[in-house]
Design a protein around this motif. Structure first.
Motif, PDB file in Angstrom:
ATOM      1  N   ASP A  26      -6.487   7.752   0.567  1.00  0.00           N
ATOM      2  CA  ASP A  26      -5.812   6.528   0.995  1.00  0.00           C
ATOM      3  C   ASP A  26      -6.909   5.548   1.407  1.00  0.00           C
ATOM      4  O   ASP A  26      -7.520   5.690   2.466  1.00  0.00           O
ATOM      5  N   GLN A  51      -4.115  -6.740   0.168  1.00  0.00           N
ATOM      6  CA  GLN A  51      -4.220  -7.635   1.337  1.00  0.00           C
ATOM      7  C   GLN A  51      -5.298  -7.269   2.352  1.00  0.00           C
ATOM      8  O   GLN A  51      -5.344  -7.847   3.427  1.00  0.00           O
ATOM      9  N   CYS A 106      -7.054   0.738   3.922  1.00  0.00           N
ATOM     10  CA  CYS A 106      -7.847  -0.012   4.911  1.00  0.00           C
ATOM     11  C   CYS A 106      -9.351   0.238   4.700  1.00  0.00           C
ATOM     12  O   CYS A 106     -10.140   0.120   5.621  1.00  0.00           O
ATOM     13  N   TRP A 148       1.369   5.637  -1.959  1.00  0.00           N
ATOM     14  CA  TRP A 148       1.713   6.989  -1.492  1.00  0.00           C
ATOM     15  C   TRP A 148       2.808   7.562  -2.393  1.00  0.00           C
ATOM     16  O   TRP A 148       2.722   8.696  -2.863  1.00  0.00           O
ATOM     17  N   GLY A 208       0.809  -1.217   0.000  1.00  0.00           N
ATOM     18  CA  GLY A 208       0.000   0.000   0.000  1.00  0.00           C
ATOM     19  C   GLY A 208       0.843   1.268   0.000  1.00  0.00           C
ATOM     20  O   GLY A 208       0.512   2.259  -0.662  1.00  0.00           O
TER      21      GLY A 208
HETATM   22  C1  LIG Z   1      -4.562   3.397   5.874  1.00  0.00           C
HETATM   23  C2  LIG Z   1      -3.276   2.743   5.471  1.00  0.00           C
HETATM   24  N1  LIG Z   1      -2.485   3.368   4.603  1.00  0.00           N
HETATM   25  C3  LIG Z   1      -1.326   2.823   4.188  1.00  0.00           C
HETATM   26  C4  LIG Z   1      -0.897   1.615   4.677  1.00  0.00           C
HETATM   27  C5  LIG Z   1       0.387   1.056   4.220  1.00  0.00           C
HETATM   28  O1  LIG Z   1       0.137  -0.132   3.517  1.00  0.00           O
HETATM   29  P1  LIG Z   1       1.221  -1.292   3.431  1.00  0.00           P
HETATM   30  O2  LIG Z   1       1.472  -1.743   4.831  1.00  0.00           O
HETATM   31  O3  LIG Z   1       0.568  -2.314   2.571  1.00  0.00           O
HETATM   32  O4  LIG Z   1       2.437  -0.710   2.809  1.00  0.00           O
HETATM   33  C6  LIG Z   1      -1.678   0.938   5.603  1.00  0.00           C
HETATM   34  C7  LIG Z   1      -1.249  -0.351   6.171  1.00  0.00           C
HETATM   35  O5  LIG Z   1      -1.863  -0.913   7.024  1.00  0.00           O
HETATM   36  C8  LIG Z   1      -2.906   1.510   6.002  1.00  0.00           C
HETATM   37  O6  LIG Z   1      -3.687   0.890   6.867  1.00  0.00           O
END
Ligand SMILES: Cc1ncc(COP(=O)(O)O)c(C=O)c1O
Length: 394
Positions: A171, A196, A174, A72, A68
């Protein structure tokens, strides 16, 4: 649809989430060339299905190996030029991370922060939009550190009213497929998500969906994109080619992860479409919140309209720390997550209820709630007789 859970603990954290057996099988297919027609078809379908998941007809999905966080970087590197203003609505750990990422690419970031458990008032957002011109505004639809739901629709409306050139970047790591989002109807420009969580497949794919307006901003840049792998100019022909069912190479796609995502998206969309997926997450989340209140505890999200449907963060009684509780849940076959808010991490725990655990009648959420209630009892908190506890003052 079952998932193989009898001999191992259930993974009920806010992602990665439980996966169906068919998704797991798709993830363990033999070596397949990224040029194989079977893979080309699967990749093309993934791109098309992702449009349906976020509610767009015209936006461009990017499906790139990574997590994720890579979304960004993609948004920052492609859409912001050094020195440009970015407004980040930060409701916790992940809002702060997104702001840090924007700064890494030279953005001038204004962080509009909410207290833990709260989100920004729309009046504050409107004031910020009137005060300065922003290239983009970011909203974390669910900040996984608190389970607070951002107001994507409200913010997008304000942007249209006060600053229509500004891009709305969500974003949804989640949130996507657990929380309602209607990309075209709400006027969203970018959704960042990952494989995931509520998309129900293994970690390994960064998904970003970008509006034609966002792609126009990319085209109109004065300076080159300051990145190689995540430069959308390199990926755009690849995505278009696979959607036209022709392989094209820039960097090797994660073949098995894409097969798995293809299966989970098909399962999701064949279950009655996104409206029924959203409704199932809403029902499951309501059940979790009701159990939390029966235990005499409070959610970190401070009001019902702030509570996410993807996960729930729960304040613990003062006598219990997350590190005491989580092993007792694990001993009962359920993995939950501790807190991650700086200085508050030990005072709450987090339950994930996304994907097939929310949408299918597989008993996962019942098992999670039973294990949590028993673990709280073992820690000395009587869930049977509990009155409502007062949430800790921050
Ligand atoms: C709201 C949010 N943004 C970004 C991320 C980052 O994602 P990743 O851990 O897959 O890199 C997460 C991870 O839990 C998240 O919950």
């Amino acid at each position: 649809m079952s998932n193989s859970s009898s001999s191992r603990p259930l993974c009920m954290i806010p992602g990665p989430v439980e996966m169906s057996d068919t998704v797991l099988q798709s993830n363990s297919t033999p070596a397949t060339a990224h040029t194989d027609p079977v893979f080309v078809e699967a990749f093309g379908q993934v791109i098309e299905m992702l449009r349906t998941v976020v509610g767009t007809k015209t936006a461009q999905p990017f499906v790139i190996a990574g997590s994720g966080t890579l979304g960004w970087d993609q948004s920052a590197a492609n859409l912001v030029e050094a020195g440009e203003n970015v407004l980040v609505l930060s409701n916790g750990y992940f809002g702060e991370g997104l702001a840090d990422c924007m700064e890494t690419y030279g953005a001038q970031v204004t962080r509009l922060r909410a207290e833990p458990g709260q989100r920004q008032q729309l009046a504050q957002v409107a004031q910020a939009l009137r005060a300065k011109k922003y290239k983009l505004v970011t909203v974390t639809q669910v900040d996984t550190s608190t389970g607070v739901l951002g107001d994507v629709k409200g913010v997008a409306e304000l942007v249209r009213e006060h600053s229509p050139e500004t891009l709305v970047v969500v974003d949804g790591v989640c949130a996507t497929a657990a929380e309602r989002l209607y990309f075209d109807a709400w006027g969203v420009d970018v959704v960042i998500t990952a494989s995931q969580k509520a998309l129900g497949s293994p970690p390994g794919i960064s998904v970003v969906v970008a509006s034609q307006k966002a792609l126009g901003v990319l085209k109109a840049r004065q300076t080159p994109v300051p990145a190689y792998y995540i430069n959308w100019n390199r990926w755009l022909p690849i995505m278009k080619s696979y959607e036209d069912r022709a392989a094209k190479y820039f960097a090797t796609p994660c073949v098995q992860a894409i097969f798995a995502l293809n299966t989970s998206l098909k399962e999701m969309l064949s279950d009655g479409g996104m409206e029924s997926v959203f409704a199932a997450h809403e029902r499951t989340a309501a059940r979790v919140r009701s159990a939390v209140h029966k235990w005499g505890l409070e959610t970190v999200a401070a009001a019902p309209e702030l509570c996410s449907n993807a996960m729930t963060a729960v304040w613990l009684p003062a006598s219990i720390q997350a590190a005491d509780l989580l092993p007792k849940l694990k001993a009962r076959g359920v993995v939950a997550a501790g807190g991650i808010l700086a200085g508050q991490a030990h005072r709450y725990f987090r339950l994930g209820h996304m994907g097939i655990s929310a949408t299918r009648d597989n008993g996962n959420v019942d098992a999670m709630l039973k294990a949590a209630a028993e673990a709280l009892e073992e820690c000395g908190h009587s869930v049977a007789t509990a009155g409502r506890s007062t949430p800790p003052r921050l």
